[in-house]
Design a protein around this motif. Structure first.
Motif, PDB file in Angstrom:
ATOM      1  N   ILE A  61      46.806  40.930  51.986  1.00  0.00           N
ATOM      2  CA  ILE A  61      45.658  40.655  51.023  1.00  0.00           C
ATOM      3  C   ILE A  61      44.123  40.739  51.666  1.00  0.00           C
ATOM      4  CG2 ILE A  61      44.620  38.852  49.600  1.00  0.00           C
ATOM      5  CD1 ILE A  61      47.348  38.229  48.469  1.00  0.00           C
ATOM      6  N   THR A  62      44.031  40.109  52.755  1.00  0.00           N
ATOM      7  CA  THR A  62      42.948  40.186  53.464  1.00  0.00           C
ATOM      8  C   THR A  62      42.328  41.722  53.643  1.00  0.00           C
ATOM      9  OG1 THR A  62      43.286  38.143  54.594  1.00  0.00           O
ATOM     10  CG2 THR A  62      41.562  39.391  55.714  1.00  0.00           C
ATOM     11  N   SER A  63      43.178  42.426  54.324  1.00  0.00           N
ATOM     12  CA  SER A  63      42.689  43.904  54.424  1.00  0.00           C
ATOM     13  C   SER A  63      42.274  44.610  52.977  1.00  0.00           C
ATOM     14  CB  SER A  63      44.145  44.614  54.717  1.00  0.00           C
ATOM     15  OG  SER A  63      44.986  44.964  53.792  1.00  0.00           O
ATOM     16  N   GLN A  64      42.432  43.947  51.992  1.00  0.00           N
ATOM     17  CA  GLN A  64      42.076  44.512  50.668  1.00  0.00           C
ATOM     18  C   GLN A  64      40.862  43.822  50.165  1.00  0.00           C
ATOM     19  OE1 GLN A  64      43.857  47.281  49.156  1.00  0.00           O
ATOM     20  NE2 GLN A  64      44.948  46.953  51.385  1.00  0.00           N
ATOM     21  N   VAL A  65      40.706  42.493  50.229  1.00  0.00           N
ATOM     22  CA  VAL A  65      39.667  41.743  49.879  1.00  0.00           C
ATOM     23  C   VAL A  65      38.686  40.838  50.801  1.00  0.00           C
ATOM     24  CG1 VAL A  65      40.502  41.864  47.140  1.00  0.00           C
ATOM     25  CG2 VAL A  65      41.023  39.933  48.766  1.00  0.00           C
ATOM     26  N   GLN A 208      37.566  30.625  42.442  1.00  0.00           N
ATOM     27  CA  GLN A 208      37.225  31.899  42.309  1.00  0.00           C
ATOM     28  C   GLN A 208      38.257  32.888  42.679  1.00  0.00           C
ATOM     29  OE1 GLN A 208      33.352  33.472  43.424  1.00  0.00           O
ATOM     30  NE2 GLN A 208      32.367  31.435  43.246  1.00  0.00           N
ATOM     31  N   LEU A 209      38.787  33.995  41.679  1.00  0.00           N
ATOM     32  CA  LEU A 209      39.908  35.002  41.971  1.00  0.00           C
ATOM     33  C   LEU A 209      39.295  36.315  41.922  1.00  0.00           C
ATOM     34  CD1 LEU A 209      42.905  33.356  40.034  1.00  0.00           C
ATOM     35  CD2 LEU A 209      42.434  33.377  42.575  1.00  0.00           C
ATOM     36  N   PRO A 210      39.496  37.132  42.581  1.00  0.00           N
ATOM     37  CA  PRO A 210      39.064  38.536  42.423  1.00  0.00           C
ATOM     38  C   PRO A 210      39.847  39.264  41.592  1.00  0.00           C
ATOM     39  CG  PRO A 210      40.369  38.596  44.591  1.00  0.00           C
ATOM     40  CD  PRO A 210      40.126  37.163  43.786  1.00  0.00           C
ATOM     41  N   PRO A 211      39.389  40.599  40.929  1.00  0.00           N
ATOM     42  CA  PRO A 211      40.198  41.228  40.175  1.00  0.00           C
ATOM     43  C   PRO A 211      41.746  41.436  40.620  1.00  0.00           C
ATOM     44  CG  PRO A 211      37.866  42.277  40.017  1.00  0.00           C
ATOM     45  CD  PRO A 211      38.270  41.214  41.319  1.00  0.00           C
ATOM     46  N   MET A 212      42.521  41.267  39.755  1.00  0.00           N
ATOM     47  CA  MET A 212      43.952  41.446  40.313  1.00  0.00           C
ATOM     48  C   MET A 212      44.197  42.767  40.872  1.00  0.00           C
ATOM     49  SD  MET A 212      45.612  38.560  39.896  1.00  0.00           S
ATOM     50  CE  MET A 212      43.921  37.849  40.353  1.00  0.00           C
ATOM     51  N   GLU A 213      43.594  43.879  40.377  1.00  0.00           N
ATOM     52  CA  GLU A 213      44.045  45.194  41.087  1.00  0.00           C
ATOM     53  C   GLU A 213      43.662  45.303  42.559  1.00  0.00           C
ATOM     54  OE1 GLU A 213      40.272  45.493  38.539  1.00  0.00           O
ATOM     55  OE2 GLU A 213      42.241  44.642  38.114  1.00  0.00           O
ATOM     56  N   GLU A 214      42.479  44.549  42.843  1.00  0.00           N
ATOM     57  CA  GLU A 214      42.136  44.525  44.206  1.00  0.00           C
ATOM     58  C   GLU A 214      42.938  44.126  45.183  1.00  0.00           C
ATOM     59  OE1 GLU A 214      38.201  43.196  44.691  1.00  0.00           O
ATOM     60  OE2 GLU A 214      37.488  44.420  43.132  1.00  0.00           O
ATOM     61  N   VAL A 215      44.062  42.915  44.948  1.00  0.00           N
ATOM     62  CA  VAL A 215      45.000  42.514  45.406  1.00  0.00           C
ATOM     63  C   VAL A 215      46.269  42.914  45.533  1.00  0.00           C
ATOM     64  CG1 VAL A 215      43.565  40.359  45.903  1.00  0.00           C
ATOM     65  CG2 VAL A 215      45.315  40.505  44.109  1.00  0.00           C
ATOM     66  N   GLY A 216      46.610  43.950  44.946  1.00  0.00           N
ATOM     67  CA  GLY A 216      47.705  44.543  44.509  1.00  0.00           C
ATOM     68  C   GLY A 216      48.622  44.205  43.425  1.00  0.00           C
ATOM     69  N   GLY A 217      47.859  43.319  42.284  1.00  0.00           N
ATOM     70  CA  GLY A 217      48.431  42.973  41.246  1.00  0.00           C
ATOM     71  C   GLY A 217      48.822  41.708  41.357  1.00  0.00           C
ATOM     72  N   ILE A 218      49.177  40.870  40.196  1.00  0.00           N
ATOM     73  CA  ILE A 218      49.733  39.427  39.886  1.00  0.00           C
ATOM     74  C   ILE A 218      50.707  39.279  40.749  1.00  0.00           C
ATOM     75  CG2 ILE A 218      50.911  39.784  37.949  1.00  0.00           C
ATOM     76  CD1 ILE A 218      48.652  36.680  38.892  1.00  0.00           C
ATOM     77  N   ALA A 316      39.095  41.159  61.082  1.00  0.00           N
ATOM     78  CA  ALA A 316      38.337  41.687  61.857  1.00  0.00           C
ATOM     79  C   ALA A 316      38.855  43.275  62.447  1.00  0.00           C
ATOM     80  CB  ALA A 316      38.657  40.655  63.472  1.00  0.00           C
ATOM     81  N   THR A 317      39.898  43.437  61.791  1.00  0.00           N
ATOM     82  CA  THR A 317      40.199  44.832  62.184  1.00  0.00           C
ATOM     83  C   THR A 317      40.442  46.020  61.028  1.00  0.00           C
ATOM     84  OG1 THR A 317      42.630  44.155  62.001  1.00  0.00           O
ATOM     85  CG2 THR A 317      41.613  44.215  64.228  1.00  0.00           C
ATOM     86  N   VAL A 318      40.967  45.472  59.789  1.00  0.00           N
ATOM     87  CA  VAL A 318      41.295  46.742  58.789  1.00  0.00           C
ATOM     88  C   VAL A 318      40.704  46.063  57.500  1.00  0.00           C
ATOM     89  CG1 VAL A 318      43.549  47.261  59.924  1.00  0.00           C
ATOM     90  CG2 VAL A 318      43.700  45.307  58.485  1.00  0.00           C
ATOM     91  N   PHE A 319      39.820  45.154  57.504  1.00  0.00           N
ATOM     92  CA  PHE A 319      39.305  44.841  56.165  1.00  0.00           C
ATOM     93  C   PHE A 319      38.131  46.101  56.101  1.00  0.00           C
ATOM     94  CE2 PHE A 319      35.272  42.962  54.043  1.00  0.00           C
ATOM     95  CZ  PHE A 319      35.910  43.055  52.696  1.00  0.00           C
ATOM     96  N   GLY A 320      38.367  46.601  54.686  1.00  0.00           N
ATOM     97  CA  GLY A 320      37.513  47.585  54.397  1.00  0.00           C
ATOM     98  C   GLY A 320      37.970  49.254  54.694  1.00  0.00           C
ATOM     99  N   VAL A 321      39.038  49.283  55.605  1.00  0.00           N
ATOM    100  CA  VAL A 321      39.910  50.323  55.832  1.00  0.00           C
ATOM    101  C   VAL A 321      40.767  50.872  54.628  1.00  0.00           C
ATOM    102  CG1 VAL A 321      41.315  51.555  57.601  1.00  0.00           C
ATOM    103  CG2 VAL A 321      39.745  50.013  58.496  1.00  0.00           C
ATOM    104  N   PRO A 322      40.625  52.000  54.195  1.00  0.00           N
ATOM    105  CA  PRO A 322      41.454  52.433  53.091  1.00  0.00           C
ATOM    106  C   PRO A 322      42.983  52.552  53.477  1.00  0.00           C
ATOM    107  CG  PRO A 322      39.396  54.024  53.351  1.00  0.00           C
ATOM    108  CD  PRO A 322      39.671  52.917  54.480  1.00  0.00           C
TER     109      PRO A 322
END
Length: 479
Positions: A61-65, A208-218, A316-322
């Motif tokens: 989840i951290t790698s996504q948001v 606060q919660l980000p959009p569900m699609e950004e964390v892979g769904g509910i 520190a490593t993969v956040f923002g990496v597709p």
């Protein structure tokens, strides 16, 4: 300390409900033990936590948001500490497991909780994850045969253990110790002050919660929240481990032993009650204090610390990496980036720590699922049988899990993250159900002087709302 049919003069009796299970006899609460004597009672729970939420789901989840959801992780961990202690409260006071307490309310409750907890854990996501990481280290190989061999090895080791709990505890202590060494190194080598500043800043997003699609769904979010800690039915088996550690009234209960190398006990795990006397209250305060210290240090501090460090490493490593969804590539990417920045040794160390974490989780899950099933089946269906023992049921379930898990992998379902998400999201629903049941048993079944109340009661209500909200959201999303 003899069994008593009636309370002694000056003491107050509290009876466990006996409509569906045998009435409990009275016995004095044993003298409390020291922290050193009970240390390790929570280590198996911690080991299973490290390999699920801490190494896989929260870094994913951290790698996504990023770190914006860390407030839910820390809150989830603290709520699990409270849940675990309410599970232990019932066992310390009665010697029974929490699920046996649910069975005293109505027999189908124990069976229902057990079935809901077991089904998602037939998917061997953790063994597959460990095997996948081993192929990263080796540079080649197929995860499926490695995962199957690992499960068979676990089954063989448990089957040949004289007292199963002692074997599992010792193995998990070694594995957790190895992971802790890596974390200390990673803390200084793999993260910087800016990463920890971002972690601190993440608590500005509380509520606060980000959009569900950004964390892979509910399902992914519920799984991560449930597994910020152990998660699912896993927490319930803290009862069984405390009992086999012979804590509180658990000293009077049978332990799971090998049918080949140990001495089996045929008795079902129905427990005892202690008289609400001055001496027993004194002993209870000693047990409750030492159990809380052990659980807080071993489970909350070590487990939550692991989750935070692993998540900051991912940031520190993969956040923002597709990265593709439902894949383990973010673990591979982390290791490769570590190798580029700090050398191949750190890449290998990271992957090996991950393989150890996931292997320790698979061991813990096979143990707890089998314990939960064996206790429930014995108490509910075979209380009076001398042939069907809890130990025999335990080992039957172990090998059913091995064969079922192997069949699932051989059928082609082997993506580790997908398997883990199935297990963890279902686990959140289970936690919603048993949080409510624990409030009932620990308010209604225990002596007034030790029952659930105060700020812990408030936190248990928060847990019901917390897990209930995400469980209902998951059901709405799926159906």
């Amino acid at each position: 300390m003899q069994d008593r049919e009636v309370p002694e003069a000056g003491a107050v009796a509290r009876e466990l409900p006996s409509r569906f299970l045998p009435a409990a006899k009275y016995r004095d609460l044993p003298e409390p033990r020291t922290f050193r004597q009970i240390f390790g009672a929570s280590i198996i729970l911690t080991a299973t936590a490290i390999g699920s939420g801490e190494f896989v789901l929260w870094p994913y989840i951290t790698s996504q948001v990023g770190l914006v959801l860390m407030w839910t992780a820390v809150l989830g961990f603290f709520m699990q500490y409270i849940l675990n202690m309410e599970i232990e409260r019932y066992t310390l006071a009665t010697g029974e497991t929490a699920v046996t307490g649910f069975t005293r309310i109505w027999p189908p409750l124990g069976v229902l909780i057990t079935v809901i907890a077991i089904i998602p854990n037939l998917w061997p996501g953790w063994a597959t994850g460990a095997a996948t990481i081993v192929t990263y280290v080796a540079g080649a190989g197929s995860p499926v045969p490695i995962a199957i061999v690992a499960m068979v090895a676990i089954g063989a080791a448990l089957t040949l253990s004289k007292v199963v709990y002692k074997t599992v505890e010792r193995v998990e202590m070694v594995l957790v110790g190895g992971i802790a060494v890596f974390l200390v190194v990673a803390l200084f080598v793999g993260t910087g002050l800016s990463d920890w500043a971002a972690f601190g800043a993440s608590f500005a997003h509380v509520g606060q919660l980000p959009p569900m699609e950004e964390v892979g769904g509910i399902a992914a979010l519920l799984g991560a929240i449930a597994f910020a800690g152990a998660g699912g039915g896993n927490n319930l088996v803290q009862s069984n481990w405390a009992r086999d550690k012979q804590m509180g009234m658990g000293q009077y209960m049978p332990r799971v032993t090998s049918p080949f190398t140990g001495e089996e006990a045929a008795a079902a795990g129905t427990g005892h009650m202690f008289l609400d006397s001055d001496e027993n209250r004194r002993r209870w305060k000693g047990w409750w204090k030492v159990a809380n210290v052990e659980q807080f240090g071993t489970f909350f501090l070590l487990g939550c610390g692991t989750l935070v460090i692993m998540s900051v490493l991912a940031y520190a490593t993969v956040f923002g990496v597709p990265l593709p969804e439902d894949d383990f590539d973010f673990i591979r990417a982390q290791g490769e980036i570590f190798g580029q920045r700090f050398g191949g040794w750190f890449q290998t160390a990271f992957w090996m720590a991950g393989a150890i974490a996931l292997f320790s989780t698979q061991l813990g899950i096979m143990d707890w699922v089998s314990r939960l099933t064996a206790d429930t089946v014995k108490v509910t269906f075979f209380r009076d049988s001398t042939k069907v023992t809890e130990s025999r049921i335990y080992f039957a379930v172990i090998w059913v899990m091995i064969f079922a898990g192997s069949a699932i992998l051989l059928s082609g379902t082997e993506e580790p993250l997908a398997l883990i998400l199935i297990s963890s999201s279902a686990g959140g629903v289970v936690m919603f159900l048993y949080s409510m049941l624990l409030i009932f048993t620990n308010r209604r079944f225990l002596p007034r002087s030790i029952r659930l109340g105060g700020w812990r009661m408030v936190m248990m209500c928060v847990a019901v709302v917390f897990y209930g909200y995400f469980s209902i959201a998951l059901l709405v999303d799926q159906f």
